[in-house]
Write an enzyme that holds these catalytic residues in place. Structure first.
Site, mmCIF file in Angstrom:
data_model
loop_
_atom_site.group_PDB
_atom_site.id
_atom_site.type_symbol
_atom_site.label_atom_id
_atom_site.label_comp_id
_atom_site.label_asym_id
_atom_site.label_seq_id
_atom_site.Cartn_x
_atom_site.Cartn_y
_atom_site.Cartn_z
ATOM 1 N N ILE A 21 0.874 -1.081 0.124
ATOM 2 C CA ILE A 21 -0.320 -0.097 0.001
ATOM 3 C C ILE A 21 0.459 1.242 0.176
ATOM 4 C CG2 ILE A 21 -1.185 0.953 1.212
ATOM 5 C CD1 ILE A 21 -2.858 -1.269 -0.219
ATOM 6 N N LYS A 190 7.418 3.136 20.659
ATOM 7 C CA LYS A 190 8.269 2.524 21.370
ATOM 8 C C LYS A 190 9.967 2.539 19.797
ATOM 9 C CE LYS A 190 8.605 1.382 25.272
ATOM 10 N NZ LYS A 190 9.933 2.053 25.763
ATOM 11 N N CYS A 384 -16.591 -17.126 -12.598
ATOM 12 C CA CYS A 384 -16.215 -18.792 -12.701
ATOM 13 C C CYS A 384 -17.025 -19.515 -12.355
ATOM 14 C CB CYS A 384 -14.516 -17.803 -12.320
ATOM 15 S SG CYS A 384 -13.326 -19.174 -13.287
ATOM 16 N N LEU A 385 -16.582 -20.415 -10.870
ATOM 17 C CA LEU A 385 -17.002 -21.428 -10.118
ATOM 18 C C LEU A 385 -18.327 -20.793 -10.158
ATOM 19 C CD1 LEU A 385 -17.006 -23.683 -9.479
ATOM 20 C CD2 LEU A 385 -16.152 -23.215 -7.446
ATOM 21 N N HIS A 510 -13.015 -13.122 -14.868
ATOM 22 C CA HIS A 510 -13.043 -12.542 -13.477
ATOM 23 C C HIS A 510 -12.740 -11.003 -13.644
ATOM 24 C CE1 HIS A 510 -12.124 -15.965 -11.350
ATOM 25 N NE2 HIS A 510 -11.283 -16.204 -11.961
ATOM 26 N N GLU A 512 -13.128 -8.722 -11.560
ATOM 27 C CA GLU A 512 -12.742 -8.178 -9.970
ATOM 28 C C GLU A 512 -11.357 -7.464 -10.644
ATOM 29 O OE1 GLU A 512 -13.068 -11.068 -10.760
ATOM 30 O OE2 GLU A 512 -12.267 -12.620 -9.284
HETATM 31 N N1 GLN Z 1 -12.896 -24.716 -10.746
HETATM 32 C C1 GLN Z 1 -13.388 -23.955 -11.685
HETATM 33 C C2 GLN Z 1 -12.314 -24.244 -12.854
HETATM 34 O O1 GLN Z 1 -11.335 -24.676 -12.877
HETATM 35 C C3 GLN Z 1 -13.423 -22.330 -12.025
HETATM 36 C C4 GLN Z 1 -12.059 -21.382 -11.405
HETATM 37 C C5 GLN Z 1 -12.614 -20.528 -11.190
HETATM 38 O O2 GLN Z 1 -13.472 -19.721 -10.366
HETATM 39 N N2 GLN Z 1 -11.342 -19.467 -11.376
HETATM 40 O O3 GLN Z 1 -12.528 -24.237 -13.575
#
Ligand code: GLN
Length: 534
Positions: A21, A190, A384-385, A510, A512
């Site tokens: 940071i 300290k 993703c998952l 992803h 994020e």
């Molecule tokens: N396990 C899942 C895959 O390999 C999803 C991976 C994840 O969520 N990054 O496709």
């Protein structure tokens, strides 16, 4: 071209003081003064990259556009600087040794004994200079992971010492971050741990130029003078880093402490104008003065360690500010969700996010969660998952495909609606072999995703092996779950939505990873907005 200037950031006393940071905040200030800056992280562990590390070990694995699996600090660098990082920005001891050993096998060392000094240290120096070599950056900040005094970090410190000797102190400065503990019994701050830690750095040949002291209480002038005297630095180079409510305040604090001005003076660079931080301050103003508030559940299985979902929680901070909304994010353990309790656990949230992950643990809880969000019209975001769980749930409960599953969880699933990608079938090694990095995706007009991004083609980062199985594409489409984002080259499904639902979006990538303070991610912004509307 003028010579690249190097800033090294080391840490002492304890880990987790926030070197990432501080480095990001300093970089932000220098960037806001008009300098081109990048940040690199050197990690002293033997893994070649953190890709194979359990999130409990090291927090989230961050992924760059070029598909490098990296330390989560690179996420901070991007979120603060709004500039993408790459493989070169994160180097581990494992990677250093791997290159040296490969060279040795090729015979590149011509019969020499290969040693830590000079071969490992030379490779470290080469990696440091590599980031600055393309002519893109005037300043490179290199953060050295670990704590001074660790056996693992010795070669790095030695490489810094040599670089300084080679390039001159005016081109290479060292900022050392330490902790000033407050003893509540004697009500005193300290300085001894700082003195010891600087001594340790001196033993390794480095006199730090600037000390940043992490503290819970404000430092007095006397204390600053004492640290300066005993650690052999200028009084103005003792910088206070007091605990703040959000990491995004740190650049402002560092500016008040004149860290950027001191750094530029020591590097012999013109200070120029004061940093342009208008947009940054506007973000902070929105963050601190929300007009709404929403409660969002993040359902995942690594929730004991908040760092495991770092980029997601930061993306909510950016998207919250963009919507002038306080996002109260609650981590819900997917393993604790079952048929008997899921309504009770999930009923109070304005929105539900099902998180990325690997393996079977907690999967049933995630599928139940999707079912609850879908059937109760609660804004849902699957990543993703999380997206894969949404597909499985829809297959089972809407398409009536009994036993539908991902072959990651059940390799013999009767309906493998999520299946291993063709090119993954021959892969045997775990490290660095997933579908990684940025891929293109075409968006369907009129979809929620299109409304968020407001463009036809996007690029987003991936980290997975399994995919939506296109054999079932028509069935899903006909039943109301629409694949509305596709990879134009491979035809892989990247986004699914349920248009009849208030906001139901699942993404195979992803989002994020690419959310930053100044560029909050459109899907997170859209999701938070949908949660407010309730
Ligand atoms: N396990 C899942 C895959 O390999 C999803 C991976 C994840 O969520 N990054 O496709």
């Amino acid at each position: 071209m003028t010579e690249v200037k190097y800033i090294f950031v080391t840490g002492g006393v304890t880990s987790s003081l926030g070197k990432g940071i501080i480095s990001s905040s300093l970089a932000k200030l220098l960037q806001a003064r008009g300098y081109s800056v990048t940040i690199q992280k050197l990690d002293p562990y033997i893994n070649v990259d953190p890709g194979t590390l359990n999130p409990y070990e090291h927090g989230e694995c961050y992924v760059t556009n070029d598909g490098a699996e990296t330390d989560l600090d690179l996420g901070h660098y991007e979120r603060f600087l709004n500039v993408p990082t790459s493989q070169a920005n994160n180097v581990t001891t494992g990677r250093i040794y791997q290159s040296v050993i490969n060279k040795e096998r090729k015979g590149d060392y011509l019969g020499k004994t290969v040693q830590v000094i000079p071969h490992i240290t030379d490779e470290i120096k080469r990696r440091i200079k590599l980031v600055g070599s393309g002519g893109k950056f005037e300043i490179v900040i290199t953060e050295i992971g670990g704590t001074v005094g660790d056996i693992e970090s010795l070669p790095y410190i030695e490489a810094v010492r040599q670089l300084r000797w080679e390039h001159g102190q005016q081109n290479c400065i060292v900022i050392h971050l330490t902790l000033v503990p407050f003893l509540s019994a004697s009500k005193e701050l300290k300085t001894k741990p700082t003195q010891h830690s600087v001594k340790m750095l001196l033993e390794e040949g480095i006199q730090p130029d600037i000390l940043v002291l992490r503290t819970e209480k404000s430092l007095t002038d006397d204390l600053r003078r004492k640290v300066a005297l005993f650690c052999n630095v200028e009084a103005s180079a003792v910088v206070e880093s007091i605990d703040v409510s959000t990491i995004y305040e740190v650049p402002i604090r560092m500016q008040q402490e004149m860290l950027d001005a001191t750094v530029l003076r020591k590097l012999g660079l013109p200070a120029g104008n004061e940093p342009m931080l208008d947009e940054w301050n506007e973000f902070l103003h929105k963050l601190h003065n929300p007009s709404h508030s929403v409660r969002i559940a993040l359902v995942g299985k690594y929730i004991e360690l908040a760092d495991a979902y770092k980029s997601i929680s930061e993306a909510f901070i950016h998207a919250g500010a963009a919507n002038e909304t306080k996002v109260e994010l609650t981590y819900v353990h997917s393993e604790e969700i079952d048929e008997n309790n899921y309504v009770g656990i999930l009923k109070d949230y304005d929105g539900i996010l099902v998180a990325p992950g690997f393996g079977s643990r907690g999967i049933d809880g995630k599928i139940l969660t999707v079912n609850y969000a879908r059937t109760n019209d609660i804004p849902f975001f699957g990543i993703c998952l999380g997206m894969q769980c949404a597909v499985i749930e829809f297959a089972r409960n809407v398409l009536g495909l009994e036993g539908a599953h991902s072959t990651e969880i059940n390799p013999k699933a009767k309906h493998p609606v999520i299946d291993l990608m063709e090119e993954q079938k021959s892969v045997t090694e775990k490290g660095g072999t997933m579908r990684l990095g940025s891929y293109k995706c075409e968006l369907m007009h009129g979809s929620e995703a299109y409304k968020c991004y407001r463009k036809e083609e996007i690029g987003e980062r991936h980290r997975h092996r399994y995919e939506f199985n296109n054999r079932y594409l028509t069935d899903f489409r006909n039943a109301g779950m629409i694949p509305c984002g596709m990879n134009p080259q491979s035809g892989l499904v990247e986004i699914i939505e349920i248009p009849s639902h208030r906001w139901f979006v699942g993404v195979q990538f992803h989002p994020e990873y690419s959310s930053t303070v100044l560029r909050p991610h459109p899907l997170f912004v859209g999701f938070v907005k949908a949660c407010i509307k309730k």
